[in-house]
Design a protein around this motif. Structure first.
Motif, PDB file in Angstrom:
ATOM      1  N   LEU A 157       0.829  -1.211   0.000  1.00 29.20           N
ATOM      2  CA  LEU A 157       0.000   0.000   0.000  1.00 29.20           C
ATOM      3  C   LEU A 157       0.861   1.259   0.000  1.00 29.20           C
ATOM      4  O   LEU A 157       0.546   2.221  -0.718  1.00 29.20           O
ATOM      5  CB  LEU A 157      -0.941   0.003   1.210  1.00 29.20           C
ATOM      6  CG  LEU A 157      -2.077  -1.013   1.182  1.00 29.20           C
ATOM      7  CD1 LEU A 157      -2.844  -0.988   2.496  1.00 29.20           C
ATOM      8  CD2 LEU A 157      -3.009  -0.755   0.019  1.00 29.20           C
ATOM      9  N   TRP A 158       1.940   1.285   0.793  1.00 31.30           N
ATOM     10  CA  TRP A 158       2.837   2.452   0.796  1.00 31.30           C
ATOM     11  C   TRP A 158       3.451   2.648  -0.583  1.00 31.30           C
ATOM     12  O   TRP A 158       3.505   3.777  -1.088  1.00 31.30           O
ATOM     13  CB  TRP A 158       3.950   2.284   1.831  1.00 31.30           C
ATOM     14  CG  TRP A 158       3.564   2.602   3.236  1.00 31.30           C
ATOM     15  CD1 TRP A 158       3.443   1.719   4.260  1.00 31.30           C
ATOM     16  CD2 TRP A 158       3.252   3.882   3.792  1.00 31.30           C
ATOM     17  NE1 TRP A 158       3.081   2.380   5.409  1.00 31.30           N
ATOM     18  CE2 TRP A 158       2.971   3.709   5.151  1.00 31.30           C
ATOM     19  CE3 TRP A 158       3.194   5.166   3.263  1.00 31.30           C
ATOM     20  CZ2 TRP A 158       2.633   4.758   6.000  1.00 31.30           C
ATOM     21  CZ3 TRP A 158       2.856   6.218   4.095  1.00 31.30           C
ATOM     22  CH2 TRP A 158       2.573   6.012   5.447  1.00 31.30           C
ATOM     23  N   LEU A 159       3.916   1.569  -1.202  1.00 29.65           N
ATOM     24  CA  LEU A 159       4.529   1.684  -2.532  1.00 29.65           C
ATOM     25  C   LEU A 159       3.499   2.098  -3.578  1.00 29.65           C
ATOM     26  O   LEU A 159       3.786   2.907  -4.464  1.00 29.65           O
ATOM     27  CB  LEU A 159       5.186   0.359  -2.921  1.00 29.65           C
ATOM     28  CG  LEU A 159       6.401  -0.046  -2.075  1.00 29.65           C
ATOM     29  CD1 LEU A 159       6.847  -1.459  -2.436  1.00 29.65           C
ATOM     30  CD2 LEU A 159       7.530   0.949  -2.240  1.00 29.65           C
ATOM     31  N   SER A 201       6.729  10.090   1.169  1.00 28.98           N
ATOM     32  CA  SER A 201       8.070   9.863   1.706  1.00 28.98           C
ATOM     33  C   SER A 201       8.554  11.029   2.565  1.00 28.98           C
ATOM     34  O   SER A 201       9.435  10.854   3.407  1.00 28.98           O
ATOM     35  CB  SER A 201       9.061   9.617   0.575  1.00 28.98           C
ATOM     36  OG  SER A 201       9.129  10.740  -0.272  1.00 28.98           O
ATOM     37  N   LEU A 202       7.969  12.219   2.383  1.00 37.16           N
ATOM     38  CA  LEU A 202       8.397  13.386   3.149  1.00 37.16           C
ATOM     39  C   LEU A 202       7.506  13.674   4.358  1.00 37.16           C
ATOM     40  O   LEU A 202       7.982  14.083   5.402  1.00 37.16           O
ATOM     41  CB  LEU A 202       8.424  14.621   2.249  1.00 37.16           C
ATOM     42  CG  LEU A 202       9.408  14.577   1.085  1.00 37.16           C
ATOM     43  CD1 LEU A 202       9.282  15.827   0.248  1.00 37.16           C
ATOM     44  CD2 LEU A 202      10.825  14.396   1.592  1.00 37.16           C
ATOM     45  N   SER A 217       8.962   1.996   6.853  1.00 35.99           N
ATOM     46  CA  SER A 217      10.428   1.949   6.865  1.00 35.99           C
ATOM     47  C   SER A 217      10.977   1.031   5.786  1.00 35.99           C
ATOM     48  O   SER A 217      12.055   1.268   5.252  1.00 35.99           O
ATOM     49  CB  SER A 217      10.926   1.479   8.234  1.00 35.99           C
ATOM     50  OG  SER A 217      10.561   2.420   9.215  1.00 35.99           O
ATOM     51  N   ILE A 218      10.232  -0.007   5.438  1.00 39.55           N
ATOM     52  CA  ILE A 218      10.645  -0.912   4.363  1.00 39.55           C
ATOM     53  C   ILE A 218      10.424  -0.255   3.004  1.00 39.55           C
ATOM     54  O   ILE A 218      11.270  -0.319   2.120  1.00 39.55           O
ATOM     55  CB  ILE A 218       9.884  -2.249   4.460  1.00 39.55           C
ATOM     56  CG1 ILE A 218      10.297  -2.988   5.740  1.00 39.55           C
ATOM     57  CG2 ILE A 218      10.121  -3.112   3.237  1.00 39.55           C
ATOM     58  CD1 ILE A 218       9.436  -4.184   6.068  1.00 39.55           C
ATOM     59  N   ALA A 219       9.276   0.396   2.835  1.00 40.79           N
ATOM     60  CA  ALA A 219       8.940   1.016   1.551  1.00 40.79           C
ATOM     61  C   ALA A 219       9.805   2.238   1.256  1.00 40.79           C
ATOM     62  O   ALA A 219      10.162   2.492   0.109  1.00 40.79           O
ATOM     63  CB  ALA A 219       7.466   1.403   1.527  1.00 40.79           C
ATOM     64  N   PHE A 220      10.146   2.997   2.294  1.00 41.17           N
ATOM     65  CA  PHE A 220      10.967   4.195   2.141  1.00 41.17           C
ATOM     66  C   PHE A 220      12.171   4.099   3.081  1.00 41.17           C
ATOM     67  O   PHE A 220      12.203   4.763   4.125  1.00 41.17           O
ATOM     68  CB  PHE A 220      10.148   5.462   2.444  1.00 41.17           C
ATOM     69  CG  PHE A 220       8.931   5.614   1.584  1.00 41.17           C
ATOM     70  CD1 PHE A 220       9.048   6.016   0.266  1.00 41.17           C
ATOM     71  CD2 PHE A 220       7.665   5.357   2.086  1.00 41.17           C
ATOM     72  CE1 PHE A 220       7.929   6.159  -0.539  1.00 41.17           C
ATOM     73  CE2 PHE A 220       6.547   5.497   1.293  1.00 41.17           C
ATOM     74  CZ  PHE A 220       6.674   5.902  -0.026  1.00 41.17           C
ATOM     75  N   PRO A 221      13.164   3.294   2.725  1.00 43.97           N
ATOM     76  CA  PRO A 221      14.275   3.034   3.656  1.00 43.97           C
ATOM     77  C   PRO A 221      15.143   4.251   3.960  1.00 43.97           C
ATOM     78  O   PRO A 221      15.768   4.308   5.011  1.00 43.97           O
ATOM     79  CB  PRO A 221      15.080   1.946   2.952  1.00 43.97           C
ATOM     80  CG  PRO A 221      14.724   2.060   1.520  1.00 43.97           C
ATOM     81  CD  PRO A 221      13.321   2.581   1.475  1.00 43.97           C
ATOM     82  N   ILE A 250       8.740   6.302  11.113  1.00 44.67           N
ATOM     83  CA  ILE A 250       7.633   6.817  11.919  1.00 44.67           C
ATOM     84  C   ILE A 250       7.733   6.134  13.277  1.00 44.67           C
ATOM     85  O   ILE A 250       7.575   4.934  13.383  1.00 44.67           O
ATOM     86  CB  ILE A 250       6.267   6.488  11.288  1.00 44.67           C
ATOM     87  CG1 ILE A 250       6.189   6.975   9.855  1.00 44.67           C
ATOM     88  CG2 ILE A 250       5.146   7.081  12.113  1.00 44.67           C
ATOM     89  CD1 ILE A 250       4.930   6.554   9.144  1.00 44.67           C
ATOM     90  N   ASN A 251       8.000   6.901  14.308  1.00 43.92           N
ATOM     91  CA  ASN A 251       8.121   6.346  15.653  1.00 43.92           C
ATOM     92  C   ASN A 251       6.946   6.791  16.506  1.00 43.92           C
ATOM     93  O   ASN A 251       7.098   7.576  17.424  1.00 43.92           O
ATOM     94  CB  ASN A 251       9.440   6.783  16.307  1.00 43.92           C
ATOM     95  CG  ASN A 251      10.621   6.152  15.652  1.00 43.92           C
ATOM     96  OD1 ASN A 251      10.550   5.028  15.195  1.00 43.92           O
ATOM     97  ND2 ASN A 251      11.718   6.867  15.607  1.00 43.92           N
ATOM     98  N   VAL A 252       5.794   6.264  16.202  1.00 45.42           N
ATOM     99  CA  VAL A 252       4.604   6.660  16.939  1.00 45.42           C
ATOM    100  C   VAL A 252       4.560   5.960  18.288  1.00 45.42           C
ATOM    101  O   VAL A 252       4.210   6.546  19.294  1.00 45.42           O
ATOM    102  CB  VAL A 252       3.338   6.344  16.119  1.00 45.42           C
ATOM    103  CG1 VAL A 252       2.103   6.607  16.921  1.00 45.42           C
ATOM    104  CG2 VAL A 252       3.343   7.180  14.861  1.00 45.42           C
TER     105      VAL A 252
END
Length: 130
Positions: A13-15, A69-70, A104-108, A113-115
């Motif tokens: 989904l991220w990609l 990504s930003l 983190s995998i999709a945008f290494p 994101i440290n929620v």
């Protein structure tokens, strides 16, 4: 499109979100929730479906979205809402740790994101000041 509440699905989904942003940018169209849902789900993305997703992620359908990504926070809530609406589960039952790890995998090369960074280790006791 098969949506599940798993990390593998969240990576896809991220990609796909980034690919959709590039597709819409190339067509000179606005990258917004409405357009994303129309591209992903076609006729299934009627006004009721779009309203449910927008209501759950607390965003408006026509507002321009920044690149995922930003600025991942808005997209994180969007993906969370899409998964909850498609699976018919509560917004709070979506696996956030898997969703954040998938980012983190999709945008290494992006900042993760440290929620859930406030969680304590099991053997860590709080310090009491008396």
């Amino acid at each position: 499109m098969n949506i599940e509440n798993t990390q593998e699905c969240f990576v896809q989904l991220w990609l796909r979100l980034e690919r959709t942003r590039r597709l819409l940018w190339g067509q000179y169209k606005r990258f917004c929730i409405r357009r994303v849902l129309k591209v992903w789900f076609g006729n299934e993305a009627d006004d009721d479906f779009i309203w449910k997703v927008c209501f759950r992620c607390e965003q408006e359908g026509w507002n321009e979205l920044p690149p995922p990504s930003l600025y991942p926070r808005k997209h994180r809530e969007l993906l969370r809402a899409i998964v909850s609406v498609k699976l018919g589960i509560s917004f709070y039952k979506v696996d956030l740790k898997a969703l954040d790890a998938a980012y983190s995998i999709a945008f290494p090369k992006s900042t993760p994101i440290n929620v859930s960074h406030l969680s304590r280790k099991p053997n860590q006791n709080p310090v009491r000041v008396t």
